[in-house]
Design an enzyme around this catalytic site. Sequence first.
Site, short mmCIF file in Angstrom:
data_model
loop_
_atom_site.label_atom_id
_atom_site.label_comp_id
_atom_site.label_asym_id
_atom_site.label_seq_id
_atom_site.Cartn_x
_atom_site.Cartn_y
_atom_site.Cartn_z
N GLY A 230 0.83 -1.20 0.00
CA GLY A 230 0.00 0.00 0.00
C GLY A 230 0.86 1.24 0.00
CB SER A 231 0.06 4.72 0.82
OG SER A 231 -0.47 4.48 2.11
N GLY A 235 2.92 2.13 5.36
CA GLY A 235 4.15 1.42 5.76
C GLY A 235 4.86 2.11 6.92
CD GLU A 252 6.73 -5.63 -2.63
OE1 GLU A 252 6.92 -4.67 -3.41
OE2 GLU A 252 7.41 -6.67 -2.66
P1 NAD Z 1 -3.42 2.35 1.36
O1 NAD Z 1 -2.12 2.51 2.03
O2 NAD Z 1 -4.45 3.38 1.56
O3 NAD Z 1 -4.09 0.97 1.83
C1 NAD Z 1 -3.44 -0.28 1.62
C2 NAD Z 1 -3.92 -1.27 2.66
O4 NAD Z 1 -3.36 -0.92 3.93
C3 NAD Z 1 -5.43 -1.32 2.86
O5 NAD Z 1 -5.81 -2.66 3.05
C4 NAD Z 1 -5.62 -0.50 4.12
O6 NAD Z 1 -6.79 -0.84 4.84
C5 NAD Z 1 -4.38 -0.88 4.91
N1 NAD Z 1 -3.94 0.07 5.92
C6 NAD Z 1 -3.81 1.40 5.79
N2 NAD Z 1 -3.30 1.94 6.91
C7 NAD Z 1 -3.10 0.91 7.77
C8 NAD Z 1 -2.58 0.83 9.09
N3 NAD Z 1 -2.19 1.93 9.76
N4 NAD Z 1 -2.49 -0.38 9.69
C9 NAD Z 1 -2.87 -1.48 9.01
N5 NAD Z 1 -3.39 -1.47 7.76
C10 NAD Z 1 -3.49 -0.28 7.14
O7 NAD Z 1 -3.11 2.16 -0.20
P2 NAD Z 1 -4.11 2.08 -1.44
O8 NAD Z 1 -4.68 3.42 -1.71
O9 NAD Z 1 -5.06 0.93 -1.30
O10 NAD Z 1 -3.10 1.68 -2.63
C11 NAD Z 1 -2.33 2.59 -3.32
C12 NAD Z 1 -0.90 2.62 -2.80
O11 NAD Z 1 -0.34 1.32 -2.75
C13 NAD Z 1 0.03 3.41 -3.70
O12 NAD Z 1 0.91 4.17 -2.91
C14 NAD Z 1 0.78 2.34 -4.47
O13 NAD Z 1 2.02 2.74 -4.99
C15 NAD Z 1 0.92 1.29 -3.43
N6 NAD Z 1 1.14 -0.03 -4.00
C16 NAD Z 1 2.39 -0.56 -3.91
C17 NAD Z 1 2.64 -1.79 -4.49
C18 NAD Z 1 4.02 -2.39 -4.45
O14 NAD Z 1 4.13 -3.57 -4.75
N7 NAD Z 1 5.05 -1.66 -4.11
C19 NAD Z 1 1.60 -2.50 -5.12
C20 NAD Z 1 0.34 -1.95 -5.16
C21 NAD Z 1 0.11 -0.70 -4.60
#
Ligand code: NAD
Length: 496
Positions: A230-231, A235, A252
């Site tokens: 995710g973002s 992380g 990731e």
């Molecule tokens: P996001 O960070 O908003 O959410 C991703 C996941 O994390 C969701 O399931 C969310 O519920 C969970 N989450 C968020 N905050 C959390 C916390 N504090 N504790 C536990 N879980 C938490 O991301 P998004 O908007 O769904 O996806 C887009 C982002 O993901 C972009 O930044 C993109 O570059 C990244 N991404 C990276 C990869 C990679 O392989 N590097 C792949 C796909 C997406």
Amino acid sequence: MIKQYMSAMGVKEEQYQHGDFEVNTPIDGTVIGKITLDSVDEVNKKIQNAQAAFKEWRVVPAPKRGELIRLLGEVLREHKEDLGMLVSFEAGKIKQEGLGEVQEMIDICDFAVGVSRQLYGLTIASERPGHHMRETWHPLGVIGVISAFNFPVAVWSWNTALAIVCGNPVIWKPSEKAPLVALACQAMFEKALAKFGDAPDHLSQVILGKTDIGNAMVENKDIALVSATGSTRMGRTVGPKVAERFGKCLLELGGNNAMILAPTADLDLALRGIIFSAVGTAGQRCTTLRRLFVHESVKEDILPRIKSAYGTVSIGHPLEGNLVGPLIDEDSFNNMQSTLNKAREAGGIVTGGERVLADKYPDAYYVTPAIVEFDEQNDVARSETFAPILYVMTYKDFDEAIEMQNDVPQGLSSCIFTNDLREAETFLSDRGSDCGIANVNIGTSGAEIGGAFGGEKETGGGRESGSDAWKAYMRRQTNTINYSTELPLAQGISFG
Ligand code: NAD
């Protein structure tokens, strides 16, 4: 709308039509599912169940564990279209991309089956007579997977296929923006289990919820590895929490991917690479091309061609033959607009980026992909906005181009288009790209499963999928075996 696909994959209607949490499709904003979210207590119970499963699964021979994943691959083949369509409805991907994502799942299953017979350790020369050493790999424990909305199923399969052959149960928290695909994947895993026969209960489980539910997994010491996609913002919270309890983390996170377009490049090829990488999946891939460094001698030639190609890209319903579907939601659209405003304030020349089809889809967000011309790289271009915005900048000197490409907090994907061997090899060398992925004459997105996937710096450092990424799901053990009648000490130490 989705009923036929859900029932074909074995998801019961009561699982996705009777809860109080609404799931909307980004295609037109309508509600396509109503689910019940888990509570923190339920998450903890599921983790306990997974612990019990771990004790049984870790002693099943690895090639036999591989058989389960082979069967999962078969079920996925059978339901490629069903799941691909569901990905389109839930994440807004065009049909080809939905199908491509499922193909990626099938590919990783095939790969993991092979890995199940190749969990190789080492034999190591011992410095002591009558001794030998080896390195062995053992199952790690319960694997917690947190996934993003944009690759709603592939990320689960990358983790699960390897985790299962490595002897671990998996608990998956999908994005709250794409939970229905998780119910479908779980149903298909259960189909594979039914064919497999004797496996412990709770080998794969789904937990549904938002940040609090992800956090319950992150903080639970019985999750051996948290694999979080995710973002970078996510992380930054998850990483330290897992580290505090000495758990393992595979991160990731966000990317800010770049292309260097060199004077010798095949511009026709590069143009195709730019368009697919920059506008595919409406700019919502972690590997989307976001920054383009064009040599000053080719700018006049390539930029009008990019703009004219952008003008021909069809935008609209992802299942009606268009190349670009919707943004995931209104927040995403607002973020894009706010970034474009900042880009204008920073002196950028903006082309595109407007909302389209608002009359037809008042509750969905379709945009024309945007191009922003900057004189030099600035903080707007240095941050990731998860939308189709391509920053175009020029360079004179090749070393300067590499420096600019590396001068961002993220380090996921990068590429160069050149026919100059020296430039290509320098780009791939230790003074070249600092990213986890570096390509030559191919765009930044669309990785194959055979290589390790992931990136450096704020991208998190994790690696998933191919190569030896399986090692993240196992614990390493070093063994020294003495088959002599003496007890010599290492380093020649004499003790008494
Ligand atoms: P996001 O960070 O908003 O959410 C991703 C996941 O994390 C969701 O399931 C969310 O519920 C969970 N989450 C968020 N905050 C959390 C916390 N504090 N504790 C536990 N879980 C938490 O991301 P998004 O908007 O769904 O996806 C887009 C982002 O993901 C972009 O930044 C993109 O570059 C990244 N991404 C990276 C990869 C990679 O392989 N590097 C792949 C796909 C997406």
